[in-house]
Design an enzyme around this catalytic site. Structure first.
Site, mmCIF file in Angstrom:
data_model
loop_
_atom_site.group_PDB
_atom_site.id
_atom_site.type_symbol
_atom_site.label_atom_id
_atom_site.label_comp_id
_atom_site.label_asym_id
_atom_site.label_seq_id
_atom_site.Cartn_x
_atom_site.Cartn_y
_atom_site.Cartn_z
ATOM 1 N N SER A 257 0.874 -1.174 0.000
ATOM 2 C CA SER A 257 0.000 0.000 0.000
ATOM 3 C C SER A 257 0.906 1.217 0.000
ATOM 4 C CB SER A 257 -0.866 -0.002 1.271
ATOM 5 O OG SER A 257 -1.485 1.253 1.473
ATOM 6 N N TYR B 103 -1.598 -0.708 10.527
ATOM 7 C CA TYR B 103 -1.739 -1.046 9.099
ATOM 8 C C TYR B 103 -0.479 -0.618 8.343
ATOM 9 C CZ TYR B 103 -3.813 -1.154 4.390
ATOM 10 O OH TYR B 103 -4.068 -1.408 3.069
HETATM 11 N N1 NAD Z 1 -8.893 -0.482 -1.451
HETATM 12 C C1 NAD Z 1 -7.867 0.324 -1.197
HETATM 13 O O1 NAD Z 1 -8.008 1.540 -1.243
HETATM 14 C C2 NAD Z 1 -6.514 -0.256 -0.881
HETATM 15 C C3 NAD Z 1 -5.403 0.605 -0.849
HETATM 16 C C4 NAD Z 1 -4.139 0.081 -0.584
HETATM 17 C C5 NAD Z 1 -3.986 -1.274 -0.342
HETATM 18 N N2 NAD Z 1 -5.078 -2.089 -0.337
HETATM 19 C C6 NAD Z 1 -4.854 -3.509 -0.085
HETATM 20 O O2 NAD Z 1 -5.394 -4.243 -1.168
HETATM 21 C C7 NAD Z 1 -5.725 -5.555 -0.753
HETATM 22 C C8 NAD Z 1 -7.119 -5.898 -1.221
HETATM 23 O O3 NAD Z 1 -8.010 -5.026 -0.595
HETATM 24 P P1 NAD Z 1 -9.418 -4.580 -1.210
HETATM 25 O O4 NAD Z 1 -9.435 -3.101 -1.151
HETATM 26 O O5 NAD Z 1 -9.682 -5.247 -2.492
HETATM 27 O O6 NAD Z 1 -10.363 -5.047 -0.010
HETATM 28 P P2 NAD Z 1 -11.409 -6.243 0.129
HETATM 29 O O7 NAD Z 1 -11.787 -6.246 1.568
HETATM 30 O O8 NAD Z 1 -12.454 -6.089 -0.905
HETATM 31 O O9 NAD Z 1 -10.548 -7.555 -0.208
HETATM 32 C C9 NAD Z 1 -9.752 -8.219 0.715
HETATM 33 C C10 NAD Z 1 -10.106 -9.700 0.661
HETATM 34 O O10 NAD Z 1 -9.243 -10.390 1.563
HETATM 35 C C11 NAD Z 1 -10.007 -11.410 2.184
HETATM 36 N N3 NAD Z 1 -9.403 -11.825 3.450
HETATM 37 C C12 NAD Z 1 -9.404 -11.162 4.634
HETATM 38 N N4 NAD Z 1 -8.812 -11.906 5.572
HETATM 39 C C13 NAD Z 1 -8.411 -13.064 4.975
HETATM 40 C C14 NAD Z 1 -7.730 -14.233 5.416
HETATM 41 N N5 NAD Z 1 -7.345 -14.360 6.700
HETATM 42 N N6 NAD Z 1 -7.488 -15.215 4.527
HETATM 43 C C15 NAD Z 1 -7.870 -15.102 3.236
HETATM 44 N N7 NAD Z 1 -8.524 -14.028 2.752
HETATM 45 C C16 NAD Z 1 -8.795 -13.023 3.620
HETATM 46 C C17 NAD Z 1 -11.380 -10.793 2.376
HETATM 47 O O11 NAD Z 1 -12.377 -11.798 2.577
HETATM 48 C C18 NAD Z 1 -11.552 -9.999 1.090
HETATM 49 O O12 NAD Z 1 -12.209 -10.724 0.088
HETATM 50 C C19 NAD Z 1 -5.503 -5.576 0.763
HETATM 51 O O13 NAD Z 1 -4.253 -6.157 1.065
HETATM 52 C C20 NAD Z 1 -5.513 -4.100 1.134
HETATM 53 O O14 NAD Z 1 -4.785 -3.853 2.318
HETATM 54 C C21 NAD Z 1 -6.324 -1.619 -0.617
#
Ligand code: NAD
Length: 253
Positions: A144, A157
């Site tokens: 991130s 985080y």
């Molecule tokens: N959306 C943003 O703005 C953003 C920005 C920077 C980084 N991220 C990172 O991107 C990644 C995806 O996030 P997203 O925004 O698509 O969110 P999201 O919540 O839609 O997706 C995350 C997925 O991870 C799964 N998950 C959670 N715990 C788990 C576990 N113990 N085992 C297996 N799966 C598990 C959830 O069920 C979910 O489907 C994450 O690592 C998040 O930190 C997101």
């Protein structure tokens, strides 16, 4: 730019929604076979349905990335389903709303570090032997922009995403000569269901989020997926150990 794929196998964790789902769909659209994994069974099976409806090949394997035995079983399921693993996108992650550092609690720390750090470490630990055995491959981990600098009121985080970059760089150097490339992608704010739920109620917050990025908008899941596919492709053959910000210029300010 056409990608360099020809029927390889990709694994995506956290693929039930958001960035993971979009990346699983993008791999499938390039003709790869995709193992869709998540703890969310309904969401994961939904991703597989979307891929199959578009003519792609995917299967769902439930896995909690914080459990060593489940991650090991995920790799075994990948081999029994498709016979190999070429690319892994270790994307499962959680973001818990925190206060300032002194207001955090132990349960939040353990939960965030468990999924975001231990999860990525366990995935790489069980993926690398498969990639080595077949002569190479590529891993992309989701960090991130919070892995590249401060994230006020999200210190745990931020620490977890800095750790993802540490794991990424160390593994990249350890396995570089063995043709295993390891990179991280660092998204800024991306338009996901989670973001919409949080900001629909308060349009001012959405405007604030857009203004954090010099391009004047938040990112799209497809834009992260495109970066992941590039990092896996042979076009990135000389790129390893990098933390690629895909952030509309946010970290350039
Ligand atoms: N959306 C943003 O703005 C953003 C920005 C920077 C980084 N991220 C990172 O991107 C990644 C995806 O996030 P997203 O925004 O698509 O969110 P999201 O919540 O839609 O997706 C995350 C997925 O991870 C799964 N998950 C959670 N715990 C788990 C576990 N113990 N085992 C297996 N799966 C598990 C959830 O069920 C979910 O489907 C994450 O690592 C998040 O930190 C997101």
């Amino acid at each position: 730019m056409s990608m360099t794929f020809s029927g390889q196998v990709a694994l995506v964790t956290g693929a039930a929604a958001g960035i993971g789902r979009a990346t699983a769909q993008a791999f499938a659209a390039e003709g790869l076979k995709v193992v869709v994994s998540d703890v969310d069974v309904a969401g994961g099976e939904g991703t597989v349905e979307l891929i199959r409806a578009a003519g792609g090949d995917a299967c769902f394997v439930r896995c909690d990335v914080t459990r060593d035995a489940e991650v090991k079983a995920l790799m075994e399921a990948t081999l029994s389903q498709y016979g190999r693993l070429d690319y892994a996108f270790n994307n499962a992650g959680i973001e818990i709303e925190q206060g300032k550092l002194a207001d955090g609690n132990e349960a939040e720390f353990d939960a965030i570090m468990g999924v975001n750090v231990k999860g990525v470490w366990l995935c790489m630990k069980h993926q690398i032997p498969l990639l080595l055995a077949q002569g190479g491959g590529a891993i992309v981990n989701t960090a991130s922009v919070a892995g590249l600098g401060a994230a006020p009121k999200m210190s745990i985080y931020a620490a977890s995403k800095h750790a993802v970059i540490g794991l990424t760089k160390s593994a990249a150097v350890e396995y570089a000569k063995k043709k295993v490339r390891v990179n991280a992608v660092c998204p800024a704010v991306i338009d996901t269901d989670m973001f919409r739920r949080a900001y629909e109620a308060d349009p001012r917050k959405a405007e604030f989020a857009a203004a954090m990025h010099p391009v004047g908008r938040i990112g799209k899941v497809e834009e992260i997926a495109a970066a992941v596919l590039y990092l896996c492709s042979d076009h990135a053959g000389f790129t390893t150990g990098q933390a690629l910000a895909v952030d509309g210029g946010a970290t350039a300010i």
